[in-house]
Design a protein around this motif. Structure first.
Motif, short mmCIF file in Angstrom:
data_model
loop_
_atom_site.label_atom_id
_atom_site.label_comp_id
_atom_site.label_asym_id
_atom_site.label_seq_id
_atom_site.Cartn_x
_atom_site.Cartn_y
_atom_site.Cartn_z
N ASN A 125 0.80 -1.22 0.00
CA ASN A 125 0.00 0.00 0.00
C ASN A 125 0.83 1.27 0.00
OD1 ASN A 125 -3.03 -0.72 0.38
ND2 ASN A 125 -1.96 -2.11 1.76
N GLY A 254 -6.99 6.80 -8.02
CA GLY A 254 -6.45 5.81 -7.09
C GLY A 254 -5.97 6.45 -5.80
N SER A 279 -13.44 5.48 -9.16
CA SER A 279 -12.43 5.35 -8.11
C SER A 279 -12.11 3.91 -7.80
CB SER A 279 -12.89 6.07 -6.83
OG SER A 279 -14.15 5.60 -6.42
N THR A 280 -10.85 3.68 -7.47
CA THR A 280 -10.44 2.39 -6.94
C THR A 280 -10.80 2.33 -5.46
OG1 THR A 280 -8.25 3.12 -6.21
CG2 THR A 280 -8.47 2.46 -8.53
N GLY A 283 -8.86 4.94 -3.81
CA GLY A 283 -9.19 6.29 -4.25
C GLY A 283 -10.60 6.73 -3.93
N ALA A 318 -5.36 7.25 -15.82
CA ALA A 318 -5.14 6.46 -14.60
C ALA A 318 -4.34 7.33 -13.64
CB ALA A 318 -4.39 5.17 -14.93
N THR A 321 -3.03 5.31 -9.52
CA THR A 321 -3.50 3.95 -9.30
C THR A 321 -2.49 2.95 -9.83
OG1 THR A 321 -5.18 2.30 -9.93
CG2 THR A 321 -4.85 4.15 -11.43
N ARG A 322 -2.43 1.79 -9.16
CA ARG A 322 -1.55 0.70 -9.60
C ARG A 322 -2.22 -0.17 -10.65
NH1 ARG A 322 -0.10 -3.15 -5.85
NH2 ARG A 322 -2.02 -2.82 -4.70
N THR A 324 -4.64 -2.54 -10.50
CA THR A 324 -4.66 -3.95 -10.11
C THR A 324 -5.73 -4.72 -10.87
OG1 THR A 324 -6.26 -3.63 -8.33
CG2 THR A 324 -3.93 -3.28 -7.79
N THR A 327 -9.29 -3.59 -10.40
CA THR A 327 -9.61 -2.34 -11.10
C THR A 327 -9.83 -2.57 -12.59
OG1 THR A 327 -8.38 -1.04 -9.49
CG2 THR A 327 -8.73 -0.04 -11.65
N ASN A 345 1.24 9.30 -12.55
CA ASN A 345 1.71 8.63 -11.35
C ASN A 345 3.10 9.14 -10.98
OD1 ASN A 345 2.42 6.36 -9.41
ND2 ASN A 345 0.42 5.67 -10.15
N ASP A 350 4.41 2.43 -12.44
CA ASP A 350 2.95 2.44 -12.57
C ASP A 350 2.50 3.32 -13.73
OD1 ASP A 350 2.39 0.72 -10.41
OD2 ASP A 350 2.66 2.36 -8.99
#
Length: 643
Positions: A125, A254, A279-280, A283, A318, A321-322, A324, A327, A345, A350
């Motif tokens: 995280n 994110g 949103s993730t 996020g 994006a 955010t990673r 994932t 997502t 990012n 990422d």
């Protein structure tokens, strides 16, 4: 301390004053107490407190140093479980915007290895936490010592090496003077907005207690600026060109939006351009639920609105955010053949995912400059009207899931109704914490965030047992605000021990236990992938040997009460409504216990709006697995590699 036959190393030459003679542990505590972060003119102490459980590997070193330092120089928090202490530290640091953190000290052996799960969670995280596990003797006076791992091919390996792959920085301090560069590197990583995560300084127990003449400058106050990198001009121009050329753009917000404090910049960008924002888990809350551009969660646990927009988007920004698998719906969500991506990012790794045009920069800085670069651009009014209408339709579905018909007032609640009742109690000051089970999916789809930090779901690692200790950390970072830990019975049984800490410290967390007699989330997944719920229910064995008998006679409410919590038992929706209000007003740790019922066709969360890849047995004799494999092959065929 002078070891037999050992000459103490010479102290580094002093520059600003005479050397300060302290043990390694005392020096480390003093050093940490003088480190600060600063961003946007806000200065905060970096390590605000140290959590600890003492054993022979740290009691005479770090333990003595903390005692000698006193609570003002380095506040101390007594934990009950090493993993839980890391979770509490993560909750604290996340609530502080990663500008302040906690340290965690443990003894050697099992105390140290219990840190591994928490360290992985912090690093996944990207939340700073400083780990200070004890280690076996550097001088090897006896070999092996208690709790030493013997590795025949390597004499310098200890169990602490298990922390290497889950730490962003790792060092073992085998000589006093090695602490100086290691401590500085540790703080550098803790304050790095890209590289931060778990930082481990393994401390052999003999070295902790060894005295050394430290240069006075080592203990000078240091302020570590937290960078806000601005975007590269070429990358910014390419991103702006992509935005201006898009007809159906979508922003995926994110956790980087939250870490950057970029919520206002995101709102300004969305308001000026009309681009919708999904949103993730990390996020969610970047925009309030009632912001016109907010379309809710995205991906497997997302809303129909966000996922529908994602399938048709020709540009996806994006942001922080990673990306994932939840997502991206395991690479099946973004289906428009013309879709392209902008990766906004701080981390270049990422920023380049999905073959995106990278925009490597701080989110707040980049969104502000990108808005200037696309001045005058706005999506077509028809596109804006379409997603606004779709959002209203979804909100009506949320209302139906939350609704309590008059005839249900004396019935047990569904999980969605529990969230609806809580929604009616809280305001923007409340903070909700969750991490695992079926709740993250329901929260992502249904919850309506009222503030930028209300929604706190740890879904990078989705670690069962995170919620209760994290709630303590969040409450320490946000005193006076109501903090709720939402857990199922399976998660509760994983890690309830920090209830004792909440009681001891007088931290009035609110705990909501939803008892559904087992691992409901994985049970549902098991049924969907041909596993038939095997091994997921909390039941006695039936005559056929399966766990299909009566529910186990567990009394989780009694357990929470035995650990010191005030407990309110509920049986019905009416009981629960009153209990949640009572808990919110409580001034001591309080638990609300509710048994839930299986959702029916009237009240329950909407099903998943996008796929998630959980491979199904390719060959099987049971019909459920055969059918599940057919569905799996159908969904997997829609996967796409964005190149």
């Amino acid at each position: 301390m002078v070891r037999p036959g050992h000459r103490p190393p010479a102290a580094l030459p002093p520059h600003g004053g005479p050397p300060v003679r302290l043990t390694v542990a005392q020096a480390l505590v003093r050093f940490l107490a003088r480190q600060y972060t600063e961003r946007d003119g806000q200065r905060r102490r970096l390590v605000a407190a140290t959590w600890g459980i003492f054993g022979h590997g740290n009691v005479a070193g770090i333990g003595q140093a903390l005692l000698e330092a006193g609570g003002q120089e380095m506040p101390f928090l007594q934990g009950r479980n090493e993993q839980a202490m890391v979770h509490a530290a993560v909750g604290y640091a996340r609530q502080c915007g990663r500008l302040s953190a906690h340290a965690v000290t443990t003894s050697i052996g099992p105390g140290a290895t219990n840190l591994v799960t928490g360290a992985a969670l912090a690093t996944v995280n990207r939340i700073p936490v400083l780990l200070l596990p004890g280690d076996t003797f550097a001088t090897r006076p006896a070999d092996p010592v208690l709790q030493q791992l013997e590795v025949p091919y390597a004499g310098d390996v200890s169990v602490n090496d298990a922390l290497r792959p889950v730490s962003r920085y790792f060092d073992r301090i085998t000589r006093p003077e090695a602490l100086i560069p290691a401590a500085l590197q540790a703080v550098r990583v803790l304050t790095d907005p890209v590289q931060t995560g778990a930082v481990t300084l393994a401390l052999p127990q003999d070295v902790q207690a060894e005295a050394y003449d430290w240069p006075e400058e080592f203990f000078a106050e240091r302020v570590w600026g937290v960078r806000r990198p601005r975007p590269d001009r070429r990358e910014l121009a390419e991103a702006a060109e992509a935005v201006r050329g898009s007809a159906r753009p979508l922003i995926v917000a994110g956790g980087g939006i939250r870490h950057s404090g970029a919520q206002a910049a995101l709102a300004a960008f969305a308001e000026a351009t009309g681009i919708p924002v999904a949103s993730t888990q990390a996020g969610k809350g970047a925009l309030r639920h009632d912001h016109p551009a907010d379309v809710g969660g995205i991906g497997h646990t997302g809303t129909a609105t966000a996922d529908g927009l994602a399938r048709e988007a020709d540009l996806v920004i994006a942001a922080g955010t990673r990306l994932t698998d939840f997502t991206t719906a395991s690479a099946t969500l973004f289906r428009n053949p013309a879709v392209r991506f902008v990766g906004l990012n701080l981390d270049p790794y990422d920023a380049h995912k999905l073959a995106a045009r990278p925009l490597v920069a701080d989110a707040a800085e980049a969104l502000g400059e990108l808005l200037d670069a696309v001045a005058g651009y706005r999506v077509d009014p028809a596109y804006e009207a379409a997603y606004t209408s779709a959002k209203a339709d979804w909100e009506a579905r949320v209302d139906r899931a939350y609704a309590v018909p008059d005839e249900d007032e004396d019935a047990p609640p569904t999980q969605a109704q529990v969230l609806g009742l809580l929604d009616a109690v809280v305001d923007g000051t409340d903070i909700l914490i969750n991490a695992a089970g079926s709740l993250p999916g329901d929260l992502h789809k249904l919850w309506r965030p009222r503030s930028p930090d209300q929604y706190h779901v740890e879904y990078g690692y989705s670690c069962m047992g995170y919620e209760i200790p994290a709630a303590i950390g969040v409450a320490l970072a946000a005193p006076g605000r109501p903090v709720w830990a939402l857990v199922g019975d399976g998660t509760y049984l994983m890690n309830p021990t920090e209830i004792v800490t909440a009681v001891q410290e007088g931290v009035p967390i609110r705990l909501v236990i939803l008892d559904n007699h087992g691992y409901a989330s994985i049970g549902g997944l098991s049924g969907a992938v041909g596993g038939e719920g095997f091994g997921t229910a909390y039941r006695f064995r039936a005559a056929d040997g399966s766990y299909g008998g009566e529910p186990l006679p567990l009394d989780l409410a009694a357990n929470a009460a035995s650990l010191g919590m005030a407990v309110i038992r509920t049986r019905t929706i009416g009981d629960l409504r009153k209990a949640l209000s009572e808990a919110r007003a409580a001034d001591r740790p309080t638990c609300v216990y509710a048994q839930t019922r299986t959702p029916d066709t009237v009240s329950g969360p909407p099903p998943a709006q996008a796929w998630w890849d959980v491979p199904v047995a390719e060959t099987a004799t049971r019909a459920s697995a055969v059918e599940a494999r057919e569905e799996y092959d159908r969904q997997a065929a829609q996967r796409r590699r964005h190149l």
